[in-house]
Design an enzyme around this catalytic site. Structure first.
Site, PDB file in Angstrom:
ATOM      1  N   SER A   1       0.803  -1.226   0.000  1.00 16.35           N
ATOM      2  CA  SER A   1       0.000   0.000   0.000  1.00 16.35           C
ATOM      3  C   SER A   1       0.832   1.269   0.000  1.00 16.35           C
ATOM      4  O   SER A   1       0.278   2.359  -0.129  1.00 16.35           O
ATOM      5  CB  SER A   1      -0.935   0.011   1.210  1.00 16.35           C
ATOM      6  OG  SER A   1      -0.191  -0.013   2.410  1.00 16.35           O
TER       7      SER A   1
ATOM      8  N   LYS B   1      -6.897   3.358   8.379  1.00 17.91           N
ATOM      9  CA  LYS B   1      -6.013   4.387   7.829  1.00 17.91           C
ATOM     10  C   LYS B   1      -6.700   5.752   7.805  1.00 17.91           C
ATOM     11  O   LYS B   1      -6.087   6.775   8.130  1.00 17.91           O
ATOM     12  CB  LYS B   1      -5.569   3.983   6.424  1.00 17.91           C
ATOM     13  CG  LYS B   1      -4.679   2.752   6.397  1.00 17.91           C
ATOM     14  CD  LYS B   1      -4.333   2.325   4.980  1.00 17.91           C
ATOM     15  CE  LYS B   1      -3.454   1.073   4.983  1.00 17.91           C
ATOM     16  NZ  LYS B   1      -3.120   0.628   3.610  1.00 17.91           N
TER      17      LYS B   1
END
Length: 830
Positions: free
Chosen positions: A713, A756
């Site tokens: 990511s 996140k």
């Protein structure tokens, strides 16, 4: 009497058929006349004896098997000559010579001879005098010798008389202790007047080696022989006394056990007549009653009855009784039919869950759905198997307790962290000493019902080694198709776990085997937002700590601003566990003030926090103060929730090398390589010369190098930082991003988006770049977070660069001469 035909030339008397070889014979022994008490030289054939010494006056049958010995016997009979018998030194020698024989033996008188079917000869012989071999006359076809026939004095002196009496006294004890010797033997010995004959008789009856027997034979003086035999007889008597002592002890123990057995049987008979039973019988009867009352299934009932019958047939002190008793105790103590009644009122369950937990809508909704279906179809609904997955401190275990309380079920918990032995789940077989059932059966006994809420905590912390894989053993426990007949190695009967409400907890799903994941319904526990933490603190944490610290009369007041500062500067977590610890720390100081009779601490103010809790533990704002070239703030997922992760890129004059630091994993290193390849493929669009990458070295670094980092990511984060450094374009300091990059610049979906975004919101970031493919995941993000964030969904790197990068900076005049060097510069924040 037993003969050994294979051995030949001798007799091994294994038992006394003839009570005394000195006493019975088919011919009468005539002692020497007074005029014949002198030594004389004789000639005759010689017969070797194996493992046997023939004494004077001794009568015994002999088996002769060797050809030379048979020839010697026949010659002695034909020529009416004495047969001289001498013992061999080594019984294993077949073809004997003079060196293999002792020099002293006895001359024999043959009473009869019989030819046996196997070719051997049986004779009955009686010893005459001792014979000392003087000369070997021939060795073939039989051995012939000249020998000295030694006369033995028969006079009895006072010393001889005393020795004879002492030997008779010892011999009497020996006959009494040695069960293989007949009592008539002592009577015969008592009537012997010749001291030498008495010594020879005793020597023949003792258990002696051939060499010892020969030693007695070679003692010619009767007095010395009596003295020597008394020593041997005393040693033999010591051994016989020890054997008798051991035999008496063993016999006494056997007699005692038999006596106890008969007395116990008599006691049972008497108690049966009186209608009473002993403790062991009473215990067996009580176990029978418990087995009948507990309601065992048919298979378990047969097993229990079989074990109780085995136990009843054994003595109460048998070791196996304790093993069976323990097994039956487990059988009767398990809940086979007993179950609690569920509270299926949806309003009540919802009220209980809301009163104990804030948030967690997905988990609460699943429990209410289960109760609704259970209410409509009580006999068809299977108990769910849920898996609560989330960061530590988010309320997974406490929610399990609340579910049990809302349903009215018993709650039990087993921690699986660090379990490596399969037997911990399935138990040990009863063949092992100290065997016990596995944790599942042990916990079910503690639950006292067949339908508890059973929590398997930390299922992701299971291990495996040479003792097996516990996660594989859990497959049967957590499979609704199989757990109705769960098999424990110790119980050896099927146990029904289908009514159990299983809940497992884990921090992450990756360590859990796919086969085990497939059997569970996963419910994710997200990280708490700041607003949720404030609400949880006001509703639950502060009241609980006030009560635990005895501050009900003078509770300290925590303002919202104080709690916010504690959340931002003193805790950095997805849950609320550390926040509760900090609240408890302040409550302890308030309790101390009360205990010291000081003014109570009524209101907690912000300036007090450094004094109570020390300096702030975490820097709330990790963002750059200015827009910086080559530095991008990325988003990462950890076991503790979401976090910010800065990425820095520096260009230096070099030869085109790429350096990666910050403990990057293999996947993240590959993402960095993909970002560099993408940047090089776009060198024309970025305004870079063809040989630009051959003149510079690129260093990509992720701070906090002590923490290992991995995952795809961070791909667009490293690509943006790299392009920013290559084009000297600053990155917006209030922008954060996450996404995987391909070589063509496509942005792919990632995991952990909710955590996140919560981390970005917690850090005060305004704009977050996320993959377009993650749009469905935005449904799970709290609306408050989405309102505060500008979530930009992208599918290509061009969109990322347009959002994150500012216009390139103009190079200063002093930098025009530097080849391939691009410095990281900053732009003051507006």
């Amino acid at each position: 009497m037993t003969w050994n035909n294979d051995w030949g030339d001798g007799l091994f008397q294994m038992g006394w058929t003839n009570p005394n070889p000195f006493l019975f014979s088919e011919f009468e022994f005539e002692p020497d006349e007074p005029g014949e008490q002198i030594d004389k030289v004789i000639e005759g054939p010689l017969m070797p004896l194996r493992d046997m010494v023939f004494y004077p006056r001794m009568v015994s049958p002999l088996i002769i098997g060797r050809d030379r010995s048979i020839e010697a016997v026949e010659v002695a009979l034909e020529q009416d000559e004495p047969l001289i018998a001498v013992a061999q030194r080594d019984p294993g020698v077949d073809d004997v010579g003079p060196e293999d024989l002792y020099t002293l033996g006895a001359d024999l008188i043959i009473g009869r001879m019989l030819h046996m079917p196997d070719g051997s000869v049986s004779i009955l012989a009686q010893g005459g005098r001792r014979a000392q071999i003087l000369e070997y006359l021939q060795l073939e076809p039989y051995i012939r010798v000249r020998a000295l026939s030694i006369a033995e004095p028969t006079a009895r002196t006072r010393q001889t008389e005393a020795l004879a009496r002492a030997v008779l006294a010892l011999f009497e004890k020996a006959v009494q202790l040695n069960r293989s010797l007949p009592e008539d033997l002592y009577i015969f010995a008592m009537n012997i007047r010749d001291p030498g004959w008495l010594a020879d008789l005793v020597a023949q009856t003792l258990t002696l080696e051939t060499a010892q027997r020969q030693e007695v034979l070679e003692v010619l003086d009767p007095t010395a022989r009596l003295q020597h035999i008394s020593v041997l007889l005393a040693k033999e008597l010591d051994v016989l006394e020890l054997e008798d002592k051991i035999h008496s002890a063993v016999q006494q123990e056997l007699d005692r056990n038999q006596r106890e057995y008969f007395l116990r049987e008599q006691m049972k008979a008497i108690q049966t007549e009186l209608g009473e039973t002993d403790s062991f019988t009473q215990e067996v009867s009580e176990l029978r009653e418990k087995i009948a009352q507990v309601g065992l299934p048919e298979e378990a009932l047969k097993q229990a009855e079989r074990e109780i019958e085995r136990m009843a047939a054994m003595p109460s002190l048998a070791p196996e009784v304790g093993v069976i008793r323990t097994y039956l105790d487990w059988m009767v103590s398990l809940p086979w039919q007993k179950q609690t009644e569920d509270n299926l009122e949806l309003a009540h369950v919802e009220k209980v869950l809301e009163s104990r937990h804030y948030g967690l809508p997905k988990a609460k909704e699943r429990i209410l759905e289960y109760i609704a279906v259970k209410k409509l179809a009580p006999d068809k609904m299977r108990s769910p198997i849920l898996c609560f997955v989330g960061p530590p401190g988010t309320g997974k275990t406490s929610l399990g307790k609340s579910i049990a309380e809302a349903l009215g079920r018993n709650f039990v918990r087993v921690s699986l962290g660090g379990v490596r032995d399969e037997a911990e789940i399935r138990g040990h077989r009863r063949t092992y000493i100290g065997a016990m059932p596995g944790r599942v059966i042990q916990t079910m006994r503690r639950a006292e019902s067949i339908n508890p809420v059973f929590m398997l905590d930390e299922v992701d912390k299971l291990g495996s080694d040479f003792r097996g894989d516990p996660s594989a053993a859990l497959l049967e426990v957590l499979d609704p198709e199989q757990n109705a007949a769960f098999s424990d190695h110790y119980m050896e009967v099927a146990y029904d776990l289908s009514k159990v409400f299983f809940i497992t907890t884990a921090n992450i799903l990756d360590p859990i085997p796919p086969a085990l994941q497939d059997r569970m319904e996963v419910i994710e526990f997200p990280s708490y937002t700041e607003e949720e933490k404030l609400e949880i603190a006001h509703r639950f944490l502060i009241p609980r700590q006030v009560e635990e610290h005895g501050l009900e009369k003078h509770p300290p007041h925590f303002s919202t601003d104080v709690l916010k500062r504690m959340i931002r500067e003193y805790t950095y977590e997805a849950g609320v566990r550390n926040l509760e610890r900090e609240i408890a720390s302040i409550c302890r100081k308030a309790a101390r003030r009360l205990a010291e009779h000081k003014k109570p601490l009524k209101r907690i103010k912000e300036p007090m926090l450094p004094r109570f809790l020390g300096p702030p533990h975490y820097l709330h704002n990790k963002l750059e103060q200015e827009d910086v070239v080559g530095t991008v703030m990325g988003l990462a997922w950890t076991e503790g929730g979401g976090d910010l992760m800065a990425t820095e890129v520096v260009l230096m004059p070099g030869k085109g090398n790429l350096t990666l630091t910050g403990q990057l994993g293999d996947v993240m290193q590959e993402s960095a390589q993909a970002a560099l390849s993408y940047a090089r493929s776009r060198s024309d669009d970025l305004g870079l010369e063809d040989d630009f990458f051959d003149k510079v070295d690129i260093h990509i670094h992720l701070p906090e190098g002590a923490i290992r980092k991995d995952g795809p990511s961070g791909g667009i984060t490293m690509a943006t930082a790299l392009i920013s450094a290559l084009t000297n374009a600053p990155v917006r300091r209030d922008v954060s991003m996450t996404g995987e990059i391909t070589l063509r610049g496509r942005v792919l979906a990632i995991g952990g988006l909710k955590e996140k975004l919560l981390a970005a919101h917690r850090a005060g970031i305004k704009t977050v770049i996320v993959p377009k493919e993650n749009e469905p995941d935005l449904v799970e993000v709290p609306r408050k977070v989405l309102r505060d964030l500008n979530v930009v969904q992208v599918s290509h790197m061009d969109e990322v660069l347009n959002t994150a990068l500012l216009p390139p900076l103009e190079e200063e005049e002093g930098e025009e001469g530097d080849e391939g060097h691009v410095s990281n510069t900053t732009v003051p924040a507006e």
